[in-house]
Design a protein around this motif. Structure first.
Motif, PDB file in Angstrom:
ATOM      1  N   GLU A 161      82.138  64.476  74.804  1.00 49.61           N
ATOM      2  CA  GLU A 161      80.857  63.298  74.790  1.00 49.61           C
ATOM      3  C   GLU A 161      80.126  63.323  73.279  1.00 49.61           C
ATOM      4  O   GLU A 161      78.977  62.847  73.218  1.00 49.61           O
ATOM      5  CB  GLU A 161      79.699  64.075  76.009  1.00 49.61           C
ATOM      6  N   ARG A 162      80.976  63.815  72.295  1.00 47.45           N
ATOM      7  CA  ARG A 162      80.155  63.485  70.907  1.00 47.45           C
ATOM      8  C   ARG A 162      81.571  62.620  70.099  1.00 47.45           C
ATOM      9  O   ARG A 162      82.715  62.547  70.343  1.00 47.45           O
ATOM     10  CB  ARG A 162      80.256  64.768  70.383  1.00 47.45           C
ATOM     11  N   GLY A 163      81.007  61.851  69.332  1.00 49.57           N
ATOM     12  CA  GLY A 163      81.739  61.276  68.427  1.00 49.57           C
ATOM     13  C   GLY A 163      81.616  59.633  68.647  1.00 49.57           C
ATOM     14  O   GLY A 163      80.961  59.307  69.524  1.00 49.57           O
ATOM     15  N   VAL A 164      82.820  58.794  68.422  1.00 55.98           N
ATOM     16  CA  VAL A 164      82.906  57.496  68.993  1.00 55.98           C
ATOM     17  C   VAL A 164      83.389  57.281  70.228  1.00 55.98           C
ATOM     18  O   VAL A 164      84.423  57.804  70.485  1.00 55.98           O
ATOM     19  CB  VAL A 164      84.032  56.888  68.065  1.00 55.98           C
TER      20      VAL A 164
ATOM     21  N   ASP B  61      68.881  54.561  77.075  1.00 55.44           N
ATOM     22  CA  ASP B  61      69.481  55.827  76.672  1.00 55.44           C
ATOM     23  C   ASP B  61      69.965  55.697  75.232  1.00 55.44           C
ATOM     24  O   ASP B  61      70.122  56.827  74.276  1.00 55.44           O
ATOM     25  CB  ASP B  61      70.995  55.972  77.439  1.00 55.44           C
ATOM     26  N   VAL B  62      69.942  54.724  74.635  1.00 55.81           N
ATOM     27  CA  VAL B  62      70.240  54.706  73.281  1.00 55.81           C
ATOM     28  C   VAL B  62      69.016  54.930  72.200  1.00 55.81           C
ATOM     29  O   VAL B  62      67.826  54.465  72.575  1.00 55.81           O
ATOM     30  CB  VAL B  62      70.519  53.030  72.921  1.00 55.81           C
ATOM     31  N   ASP B  63      69.322  55.587  71.396  1.00 52.44           N
ATOM     32  CA  ASP B  63      68.280  56.288  70.325  1.00 52.44           C
ATOM     33  C   ASP B  63      67.964  55.168  69.331  1.00 52.44           C
ATOM     34  O   ASP B  63      66.733  55.009  68.815  1.00 52.44           O
ATOM     35  CB  ASP B  63      68.465  57.500  69.878  1.00 52.44           C
ATOM     36  N   LEU B  64      69.100  54.520  68.782  1.00 51.00           N
ATOM     37  CA  LEU B  64      68.872  53.614  67.634  1.00 51.00           C
ATOM     38  C   LEU B  64      70.030  52.510  67.826  1.00 51.00           C
ATOM     39  O   LEU B  64      71.130  52.791  67.960  1.00 51.00           O
ATOM     40  CB  LEU B  64      68.842  54.244  66.304  1.00 51.00           C
ATOM     41  N   VAL B  65      69.666  51.197  67.349  1.00 51.65           N
ATOM     42  CA  VAL B  65      70.548  50.369  67.270  1.00 51.65           C
ATOM     43  C   VAL B  65      70.729  50.046  65.989  1.00 51.65           C
ATOM     44  O   VAL B  65      69.773  49.819  65.431  1.00 51.65           O
ATOM     45  CB  VAL B  65      70.068  48.947  68.034  1.00 51.65           C
ATOM     46  N   VAL B  66      72.066  50.097  65.408  1.00 44.53           N
ATOM     47  CA  VAL B  66      72.139  49.617  64.097  1.00 44.53           C
ATOM     48  C   VAL B  66      72.857  48.152  63.972  1.00 44.53           C
ATOM     49  O   VAL B  66      74.217  48.318  64.063  1.00 44.53           O
ATOM     50  CB  VAL B  66      72.849  50.734  63.267  1.00 44.53           C
ATOM     51  N   PRO B  67      72.375  46.990  63.865  1.00 50.09           N
ATOM     52  CA  PRO B  67      72.888  46.014  63.561  1.00 50.09           C
ATOM     53  C   PRO B  67      73.431  45.386  62.470  1.00 50.09           C
ATOM     54  O   PRO B  67      72.673  46.194  61.335  1.00 50.09           O
ATOM     55  CB  PRO B  67      71.922  45.071  64.300  1.00 50.09           C
TER      56      PRO B  67
ATOM     57  N   LEU C 134      72.243  58.972  70.564  1.00 46.68           N
ATOM     58  CA  LEU C 134      73.304  58.068  70.826  1.00 46.68           C
ATOM     59  C   LEU C 134      72.921  56.759  70.288  1.00 46.68           C
ATOM     60  O   LEU C 134      71.794  56.487  70.079  1.00 46.68           O
ATOM     61  CB  LEU C 134      73.174  57.696  72.603  1.00 46.68           C
ATOM     62  N   VAL C 135      73.813  56.206  69.318  1.00 42.76           N
ATOM     63  CA  VAL C 135      73.433  55.060  68.423  1.00 42.76           C
ATOM     64  C   VAL C 135      74.626  53.889  68.910  1.00 42.76           C
ATOM     65  O   VAL C 135      75.708  54.165  68.926  1.00 42.76           O
ATOM     66  CB  VAL C 135      73.785  55.746  67.062  1.00 42.76           C
ATOM     67  N   ALA C 136      74.173  52.907  69.024  1.00 42.89           N
ATOM     68  CA  ALA C 136      74.732  51.543  69.098  1.00 42.89           C
ATOM     69  C   ALA C 136      74.743  50.723  67.954  1.00 42.89           C
ATOM     70  O   ALA C 136      74.005  50.384  67.196  1.00 42.89           O
ATOM     71  CB  ALA C 136      74.242  50.678  70.244  1.00 42.89           C
ATOM     72  N   LEU C 137      76.194  50.262  67.616  1.00 45.99           N
ATOM     73  CA  LEU C 137      76.553  49.815  66.281  1.00 45.99           C
ATOM     74  C   LEU C 137      76.797  48.283  66.612  1.00 45.99           C
ATOM     75  O   LEU C 137      77.569  48.025  67.778  1.00 45.99           O
ATOM     76  CB  LEU C 137      77.469  50.196  65.555  1.00 45.99           C
TER      77      LEU C 137
ATOM     78  N   ALA D  43      80.200  49.361  68.785  1.00 47.33           N
ATOM     79  CA  ALA D  43      80.638  50.618  69.004  1.00 47.33           C
ATOM     80  C   ALA D  43      79.406  51.540  69.592  1.00 47.33           C
ATOM     81  O   ALA D  43      78.082  51.211  69.303  1.00 47.33           O
ATOM     82  CB  ALA D  43      81.141  51.253  67.777  1.00 47.33           C
ATOM     83  N   LEU D  44      79.772  52.654  70.425  1.00 50.74           N
ATOM     84  CA  LEU D  44      78.654  53.483  70.591  1.00 50.74           C
ATOM     85  C   LEU D  44      79.028  54.839  70.069  1.00 50.74           C
ATOM     86  O   LEU D  44      80.301  55.112  70.453  1.00 50.74           O
ATOM     87  CB  LEU D  44      78.810  53.369  72.321  1.00 50.74           C
ATOM     88  N   VAL D  45      78.261  55.367  69.378  1.00 50.26           N
ATOM     89  CA  VAL D  45      78.535  56.794  68.771  1.00 50.26           C
ATOM     90  C   VAL D  45      77.354  57.838  69.235  1.00 50.26           C
ATOM     91  O   VAL D  45      76.172  57.442  69.213  1.00 50.26           O
ATOM     92  CB  VAL D  45      78.432  56.689  67.308  1.00 50.26           C
ATOM     93  N   ARG D  46      78.171  58.886  69.697  1.00 49.60           N
ATOM     94  CA  ARG D  46      77.081  60.215  69.855  1.00 49.60           C
ATOM     95  C   ARG D  46      77.253  61.140  68.863  1.00 49.60           C
ATOM     96  O   ARG D  46      78.083  61.559  68.351  1.00 49.60           O
ATOM     97  CB  ARG D  46      77.468  60.891  71.362  1.00 49.60           C
ATOM     98  N   TRP D  47      75.982  61.101  68.117  1.00 53.61           N
ATOM     99  CA  TRP D  47      76.083  61.916  66.748  1.00 53.61           C
ATOM    100  C   TRP D  47      76.206  63.482  66.948  1.00 53.61           C
ATOM    101  O   TRP D  47      75.785  64.007  67.919  1.00 53.61           O
ATOM    102  CB  TRP D  47      74.772  61.639  65.913  1.00 53.61           C
TER     103      TRP D  47
END
Ligand code: ACO
Length: 331
Positions: free
Chosen positions: A176-179, A251-257, A312-315, A327-331
Motif C-alpha cells: 500500500e505504499r509507493g505508486v 482520502d487525498v492529503d495533497l493534490v499536486v497539479p 496520499l498524494v494525487a498528481l 497518478a496516486l502515490v502513497r508516500w
C-alpha cells in the motif's frame, strides 16, 4: 508484486530570477496582467551555457542524496523533457555521461507538460515487472531560449520558466505504499492547438532561413481553448485514479497539479470540491516549467512538510498533444 516507492526527490532551478517587471521592458505586458491572468510573479531562466541535462544532474544529485542511494546503484534513467541539449541524442544520454553511470539504459520521454507522469508510469512498470530495482526519473526543461520575447509572443513568453526535478524510485514489497496507479491519455486531434511548428523534418531542408522571418519557430497556443480542456481533464483524470484504487477525494492529503495557470488550479479545486489548502501551488515563483513542474512541486512540498510519510498524494497534468495524465502515490 513489487511497488515503486519514491525514496528521494530533489529539484534545481537556475539562479537568474526574471520578474514580470523585467518582461515589461521587453514587451507590451504588465505585472498586473500576468498576476491576474496566471498567478505568476517571477520565473527562473537559464544563463548561456546551462543545459537541460545539467539542470537534471543537479536535481538528480539532490534526489539521490535524499534517498540515501549511491548513483552507481541506479539501473535505468528515464528523462522527461520537450527538449534536449542538442537536436539529438536525447537528454538522458547527456545526463548519463554527467552522472558517470555508463551502460544502463537512458530513455527520453517527450510528452510536454504530461511528460513527468508519462515517465512515472514507465518507471513504475519497469519496477512492477522487476526489470529494474532503482530507477532515476528526471523532468527538466529549458523553455526560455525558445520564446518570442516581443509583444507578438507575449501570450506564451510570460508563462514559461526553466528548471528540473528528479525522483529516485526503488522496488518495495509494501503493497500500500509507493505508486499505486497511473493513468495516461492523449488526443492527437488537438496537436496544433499548442505546438511548435519549426524546425520540421517535413520541411526541405528542416532548418531554413525563411523560418526566422515568420514566427513559426516559436511555440503557439490557443490559450482559451487549452484552458477549457485543462479544467475538464484535470478532475476527470484524478477521479479515474481514485476509482481505480477505491479511494475518495477526501482520502487525498495533497493534490499536486501541473502548474500551467493559477486560475486552472483554482477551477480544478472547485470542481473536485476541495479547498486550496489541499492544492499545491508554486506557480508564482517558477511559472510553467513543463515536464519539470511536478517533481519541483514534490521536492518543495516534501521539504516544507506538506507531504509526510504515509500521505496520499494525487498528481495530475495536462498539456500539449493534447496529453493528460494522473497518478496516486502513497508516500
Ligand atoms: N500581457 C498583456 N496582454 C496580453 C498578454 C500578455 N502577456 N497575453 C495576451 N494578452 C492580451 C490578448 O492579446 C488579449 O487582448 P484582446 O482582448 O485585445 O484581444 C487579452 O490579453 C486576453 O487574452 P486571452 O488569451 O483571452 O487571455 P486569457 O485570460 O485566456 O489568458 C492564458 C491567457 C494565460 C494563456 C490562458 O488562456 C491560459 O492559461 N491558457 C492555458 C495554458 C495551459 O494550460 N497550457 C497547457 C500547458 S503548456 C504545455 O503543455 C507546453
Amino acid at each position: 508484486m513489487k511497488r515503486a516507492r519514491i525514496a528521494g526527490v530533489g529539484h534545481y532551478v537556475p539562479e537568474r530570477v526574471v520578474t514580470n517587471f523585467d518582461l515589461e521592458k521587453l514587451m507590451d505586458t504588465s505585472d498586473e496582467w500576468i498576476r491576474e491572468r496566471t498567478g505568476i510573479v517571477e520565473r527562473r531562466w537559464v544563463e548561456e551555457g546551462e543545459t537541460v541535462s545539467g539542470l537534471g544532474q543537479k536535481a538528480a544529485t539532490m534526489a539521490l542524496e535524499r534517498a540515501g542511494i549511491d548513483v552507481s546503484d541506479i539501473e535505468c534513467i528515464v528523462f522527461a523533457t520537450m527538449a534536449s541539449d542538442h537536436e539529438f541524442p536525447g537528454a538522458g544520454c547527456f545526463l548519463q555521461e554527467k552522472l558517470e553511470i555508463p551502460g544502463i539504459p537512458a530513455l527520453d520521454v517527450r510528452n510536454q507538460c504530461s511528460g513527468f507522469l508519462y515517465g512515472l508510469s514507465v518507471a513504475d512498470m519497469f519496477i512492477r515487472t522487476e526489470t529494474y530495482r532503482n530507477v532515476l526519473l528526471v523532468g527538466a526543461e529549458i523553455q526560455s531560449t525558445g520564446l518570442d520575447l516581443t509583444t507578438r509572443g507575449r501570450d506564451m513568453a510570460v508563462l514559461f520558466g526553466d528548471g528540473a526535478g528528479a525522483v529516485v524510485l526503488v522496488a518495495s514489497d509494501e503493497p500500500e505504499r509507493g505508486v499505486l496507479t497511473t493513468h495516461l491519455h492523449a488526443d492527437g486531434k488537438y496537436t496544433k492547438k499548442l505546438w511548435g511548428q519549426y524546425p520540421s523534418v517535413t520541411h526541405h531542408p528542416r532548418v531554413a532561413p525563411e523560418m526566422l522571418e515568420g514566427d513559426g519557430i516559436y511555440p503557439k497556443m490557443e490559450g482559451r481553448y487549452v484552458f477549457k480542456h485543462a479544467v475538464t481533464r484535470f478532475p476527470e483524470v484524478i477521479h479515474e485514479a481514485l476509482k481505480a484504487t477505491g479511494y475518495s477525494i477526501d482520502d487525498v492529503d495533497l493534490v499536486v497539479p501541473h502548474q500551467a495557470n493559477q486560475r486552472i488550479t483554482e477551477a480544478v479545486a472547485q470542481r473536485l470540491g476541495i479547498g486550496m489548502d489541499k492544492m499545491f501551488s508554486n506557480i508564482h515563483k517558477y511559472g510553467n516549467t513543463t515536464a519539470a513542474t511536478i517533481p519541483i512541486c514534490l521536492s518543495e512540498a516534501r521539504a516544507e512538510g506538506r507531504i509526510k510519510d504515509g500521505d496520499l498524494v494525487a498528481l495530475a497534468a495536462f498539456g500539449s498533444g493534447f496529453t493528460w495524465a494522473s497518478a496516486l502515490v502513497r508516500w
